[in-house]
Write a protein that holds these residues in place. Structure first.
Motif, PDB file in Angstrom:
ATOM      1  N   ILE A 149       0.840  -1.204   0.000  1.00  0.00           N
ATOM      2  CA  ILE A 149       0.000   0.000   0.000  1.00  0.00           C
ATOM      3  C   ILE A 149       0.875   1.255   0.000  1.00  0.00           C
ATOM      4  O   ILE A 149       0.590   2.219  -0.713  1.00  0.00           O
ATOM      5  N   ALA A 150       1.946   1.250   0.779  1.00  0.00           N
ATOM      6  CA  ALA A 150       2.855   2.403   0.804  1.00  0.00           C
ATOM      7  C   ALA A 150       3.473   2.616  -0.578  1.00  0.00           C
ATOM      8  O   ALA A 150       3.554   3.753  -1.056  1.00  0.00           O
ATOM      9  N   ARG A 151       3.888   1.553  -1.215  1.00  0.00           N
ATOM     10  CA  ARG A 151       4.463   1.665  -2.563  1.00  0.00           C
ATOM     11  C   ARG A 151       3.438   2.208  -3.557  1.00  0.00           C
ATOM     12  O   ARG A 151       3.762   3.023  -4.418  1.00  0.00           O
ATOM     13  N   LYS A 152       2.205   1.719  -3.437  1.00  0.00           N
ATOM     14  CA  LYS A 152       1.119   2.175  -4.323  1.00  0.00           C
ATOM     15  C   LYS A 152       0.959   3.690  -4.251  1.00  0.00           C
ATOM     16  O   LYS A 152       0.666   4.341  -5.254  1.00  0.00           O
ATOM     17  N   HIS A 153       1.158   4.250  -3.072  1.00  0.00           N
ATOM     18  CA  HIS A 153       0.997   5.697  -2.872  1.00  0.00           C
ATOM     19  C   HIS A 153       2.338   6.440  -2.864  1.00  0.00           C
ATOM     20  O   HIS A 153       2.403   7.585  -2.427  1.00  0.00           O
TER      21      HIS A 153
END
Length: 123
Positions: A85-89
């Protein structure tokens, strides 16, 4: 005691014990971060849950959010879902491995400056 003696004593103490740290007891509870910089927090048990908390994704979308911190005591399989999720954002993440940390924080979304969010815990 003269001013020179007091300054010398302070320098010796810093040399022996390191630079004094503000709010040390608070920081060891929150993965090394000041409470006022935290946007959202999950406990270790919440991160260990198979459920992904949507509040963390919302916090990572917050323009004040600068990074995701994860407790290194937790198994990779539980941390990985939040890393994705952090990578996605496009938010950096850090796995914190520090035996001096106490408390039950498993994951936090932090800002680079004080944000003073009243309710950081996710129910």
């Amino acid at each position: 005691m003269s001013e020179k003696q007091n300054e010398l004593e302070q320098r010796l103490m810093v040399g022996l014990h390191g630079t004094p740290e503000l709010k040390h007891s608070e920081k060891v509870q929150h993965l090394g971060q000041f409470r006022e910089r935290i946007i959202r927090l999950l406990t270790k048990d919440q991160v260990d849950d198979n459920h992904v908390y949507p509040e963390i994704e919302e916090a990572l979308k917050d323009p004040r959010a600068s990074r995701l911190l994860l407790n290194g005591d937790l198994a990779y399989r539980y941390r990985d879902k939040y890393i994705k999720i952090a990578r996605k954002h496009s938010k950096p993440y850090t796995v914190v491995n520090d035996p001096s940390l106490k408390g039950n924080a498993g994951l936090i979304v932090v800002a680079d400056h004080a944000v003073d969010v009243d309710k950081i815990e996710v129910e």
